[in-house]
Enzyme design. Structure first.
Site, short mmCIF file in Angstrom:
data_model
loop_
_atom_site.label_atom_id
_atom_site.label_comp_id
_atom_site.label_asym_id
_atom_site.label_seq_id
_atom_site.Cartn_x
_atom_site.Cartn_y
_atom_site.Cartn_z
N LYS A 52 -34.61 -5.08 -14.87
CA LYS A 52 -34.76 -4.97 -16.33
C LYS A 52 -33.56 -4.22 -16.93
O LYS A 52 -32.97 -4.66 -17.91
CB LYS A 52 -36.07 -4.24 -16.69
CG LYS A 52 -37.32 -4.92 -16.13
CD LYS A 52 -38.59 -4.19 -16.50
CE LYS A 52 -38.72 -2.79 -15.93
NZ LYS A 52 -38.87 -2.75 -14.45
N ARG A 97 -46.43 -0.93 -20.86
CA ARG A 97 -46.85 -1.02 -19.46
C ARG A 97 -48.35 -1.03 -19.30
O ARG A 97 -48.83 -1.05 -18.17
CB ARG A 97 -46.30 0.19 -18.70
CG ARG A 97 -45.00 -0.12 -17.98
CD ARG A 97 -44.40 1.22 -17.62
NE ARG A 97 -43.81 1.21 -16.33
CZ ARG A 97 -42.50 1.36 -16.13
NH1 ARG A 97 -41.67 1.49 -17.14
NH2 ARG A 97 -42.02 1.38 -14.92
N ARG A 152 -30.25 1.67 -5.12
CA ARG A 152 -29.72 1.76 -6.50
C ARG A 152 -28.84 3.00 -6.67
O ARG A 152 -29.17 4.09 -6.21
CB ARG A 152 -30.87 1.83 -7.50
CG ARG A 152 -30.39 2.20 -8.91
CD ARG A 152 -31.39 1.98 -9.98
NE ARG A 152 -32.71 2.44 -9.66
CZ ARG A 152 -33.81 2.01 -10.27
NH1 ARG A 152 -33.73 1.10 -11.22
NH2 ARG A 152 -34.98 2.49 -9.93
N ARG A 191 -28.33 9.29 -8.33
CA ARG A 191 -29.48 8.59 -7.74
C ARG A 191 -30.75 9.22 -8.28
O ARG A 191 -30.81 10.42 -8.52
CB ARG A 191 -29.43 8.66 -6.21
CG ARG A 191 -28.23 7.87 -5.66
CD ARG A 191 -28.24 7.70 -4.18
NE ARG A 191 -26.95 7.17 -3.76
CZ ARG A 191 -26.72 5.91 -3.38
NH1 ARG A 191 -27.70 5.03 -3.35
NH2 ARG A 191 -25.51 5.51 -3.03
N ARG A 195 -45.38 3.03 -7.32
CA ARG A 195 -44.97 2.39 -8.59
C ARG A 195 -45.37 0.92 -8.60
O ARG A 195 -45.79 0.38 -9.62
CB ARG A 195 -43.45 2.55 -8.79
CG ARG A 195 -43.08 3.96 -9.23
CD ARG A 195 -41.65 4.32 -8.91
NE ARG A 195 -40.65 3.55 -9.61
CZ ARG A 195 -39.35 3.58 -9.31
NH1 ARG A 195 -38.91 4.36 -8.32
NH2 ARG A 195 -38.50 2.86 -9.99
P1 AP5 Z 1 -32.61 -2.17 -12.18
O1 AP5 Z 1 -31.95 -3.04 -13.18
O2 AP5 Z 1 -32.28 -0.72 -12.22
O3 AP5 Z 1 -34.20 -2.43 -12.19
P2 AP5 Z 1 -35.30 -2.04 -13.24
O4 AP5 Z 1 -36.22 -3.20 -13.39
O5 AP5 Z 1 -34.70 -1.47 -14.49
O6 AP5 Z 1 -36.04 -0.93 -12.37
P3 AP5 Z 1 -36.58 0.52 -12.65
O7 AP5 Z 1 -36.83 1.15 -11.31
O8 AP5 Z 1 -35.71 1.28 -13.61
O9 AP5 Z 1 -37.93 0.22 -13.30
P4 AP5 Z 1 -39.12 1.08 -13.33
O10 AP5 Z 1 -39.90 0.25 -14.26
O11 AP5 Z 1 -39.79 1.48 -12.09
O12 AP5 Z 1 -38.53 2.51 -13.81
P5 AP5 Z 1 -38.52 3.22 -15.22
O13 AP5 Z 1 -37.31 4.03 -15.30
O14 AP5 Z 1 -38.83 2.27 -16.31
O15 AP5 Z 1 -32.29 -2.77 -10.72
C1 AP5 Z 1 -32.72 -2.11 -9.54
C2 AP5 Z 1 -31.64 -2.25 -8.45
O16 AP5 Z 1 -31.54 -3.62 -8.07
C3 AP5 Z 1 -30.24 -1.83 -8.94
O17 AP5 Z 1 -29.58 -1.18 -7.88
C4 AP5 Z 1 -29.55 -3.17 -9.29
O18 AP5 Z 1 -28.14 -3.11 -9.11
C5 AP5 Z 1 -30.20 -4.13 -8.30
N1 AP5 Z 1 -30.35 -5.48 -8.82
C6 AP5 Z 1 -30.65 -5.85 -10.12
N2 AP5 Z 1 -30.73 -7.20 -10.22
C7 AP5 Z 1 -30.49 -7.70 -8.96
C8 AP5 Z 1 -30.43 -9.02 -8.42
N3 AP5 Z 1 -30.66 -10.11 -9.19
N4 AP5 Z 1 -30.16 -9.16 -7.10
C9 AP5 Z 1 -29.94 -8.05 -6.30
N5 AP5 Z 1 -29.98 -6.77 -6.75
C10 AP5 Z 1 -30.24 -6.60 -8.08
O19 AP5 Z 1 -39.81 4.17 -15.08
C11 AP5 Z 1 -39.81 5.28 -14.20
C12 AP5 Z 1 -41.13 6.01 -14.34
O20 AP5 Z 1 -41.28 6.49 -15.69
C13 AP5 Z 1 -42.39 5.18 -14.09
O21 AP5 Z 1 -42.71 5.15 -12.70
C14 AP5 Z 1 -43.43 5.95 -14.91
O22 AP5 Z 1 -43.85 7.11 -14.24
C15 AP5 Z 1 -42.63 6.38 -16.14
N6 AP5 Z 1 -42.69 5.41 -17.24
C16 AP5 Z 1 -41.65 4.72 -17.79
N7 AP5 Z 1 -42.05 3.94 -18.79
C17 AP5 Z 1 -43.40 4.12 -18.89
C18 AP5 Z 1 -44.40 3.55 -19.72
N8 AP5 Z 1 -44.10 2.62 -20.67
N9 AP5 Z 1 -45.66 3.94 -19.54
C19 AP5 Z 1 -46.01 4.87 -18.61
N10 AP5 Z 1 -45.11 5.43 -17.77
C20 AP5 Z 1 -43.80 5.05 -17.92
#
Ligand code: AP5
Length: 208
Positions: free
Chosen positions: A14, A89, A123, A154, A166
């Site tokens: 994303k 979410r 990542r 990281r 997660r």
């Molecule tokens: P990346 O693009 O970073 O993936 P992402 O989908 O953004 O993953 P996140 O881990 O950031 O999502 P998340 O939803 O768990 O975390 P968030 O910060 O929102 O890609 C990942 C890796 O893969 C990278 O290294 C990239 O280079 C690689 N990659 C990308 N595309 C690829 C491809 N096609 N092929 C190969 N490799 C690829 O949330 C963190 C925490 O915050 C949650 O656990 C929760 O506790 C809290 N939180 C956040 N939002 C909410 C909410 N709305 N409600 C409640 N809690 C929340």
């Protein structure tokens, strides 16, 4: 102009895709994960409360997230819509959002669970500009990050045991949103288990 939701499991890409299509859409990226990490970094009460949930891979309570979003949507750059990354979410978050912004597209990046751990555990982010890389799949270029000053960063929650929590939270609390948005005619699926550029092309085609 309305707002877009980028939807998918942790590590689906994303954030990676938001960075690539943001300019094309002219919409700022609004990542609740980034906002929570900034709150933790700043040592604010919201950040301190959220940290315990994030460290164990659980969702932060809806009321905390919705308060952050309501504040963010007051900013001038959100006047013409935003690109939500990692929000909503839960069904209550989606219901609340429907009163705050007009959603035109929910773009789901679909990746099987068995690909997620290797993506997240490899990542690496540039601490200077926020560009997302991967040790194997999307390495930092040999001449450095595009911003010219790569600082390796990281995430504390990018470890195998937290990723599995997660993923459970995603399946139990977030995936029901697919049917919720599908019923409203807003949900579009893209195969996210492919080359990053191919996924971007599909997302842009859906938006055009
Ligand atoms: P990346 O693009 O970073 O993936 P992402 O989908 O953004 O993953 P996140 O881990 O950031 O999502 P998340 O939803 O768990 O975390 P968030 O910060 O929102 O890609 C990942 C890796 O893969 C990278 O290294 C990239 O280079 C690689 N990659 C990308 N595309 C690829 C491809 N096609 N092929 C190969 N490799 C690829 O949330 C963190 C925490 O915050 C949650 O656990 C929760 O506790 C809290 N939180 C956040 N939002 C909410 C909410 N709305 N409600 C409640 N809690 C929340």
């Amino acid at each position: 102009m309305g707002s877009i939701v980028l939807f998918g499991p942790p590590g689906a890409g994303k954030g990676t895709q938001a960075q690539r299509i943001m300019e094309h859409c002219g919409l700022p990226q609004v990542s609740t994960g980034d906002m929570l990490r900034a709150a933790i970094q700043a040592g604010s009460p919201v950040g301190m409360d959220a940290k315990a949930y994030m460290d164990r891979g659980a969702l932060v309570p809806d009321e905390v997230i919705l308060a952050l979003i309501e504040e963010r949507l007051k900013d001038d750059d959100a006047a013409n819509g935003v690109m939500f990354d990692g929000f909503p979410r839960t069904i209550p978050q989606a219901e609340a959002l429907s009163h705050l912004a007009e959603i035109t597209h929910v773009l789901a990046i679909e990746v099987p669970d068995d690909r997620i751990v290797e993506r997240i555990c490899g990542r690496v982010t540039c601490g200077s500009c926020g560009t997302v890389f991967h040790d194997t799949f999307n390495p930092v270029p040999s001449d450095g990050c595009v911003c010219g000053s790569f600082v390796e960063k990281r995430r504390a929650d990018d470890n195998e045991s937290t990723v599995l929590s997660r993923l459970s939270a995603y399946h139990e609390q977030t995936s029901p949103l697919a049917a919720w948005y599908d019923e409203r005619g807003l949900f579009h699926r893209v195969d996210g288990d492919r080359d990053i550029g191919e996924i971007t092309a599909d997302l842009l085609a859906l938006l055009n």
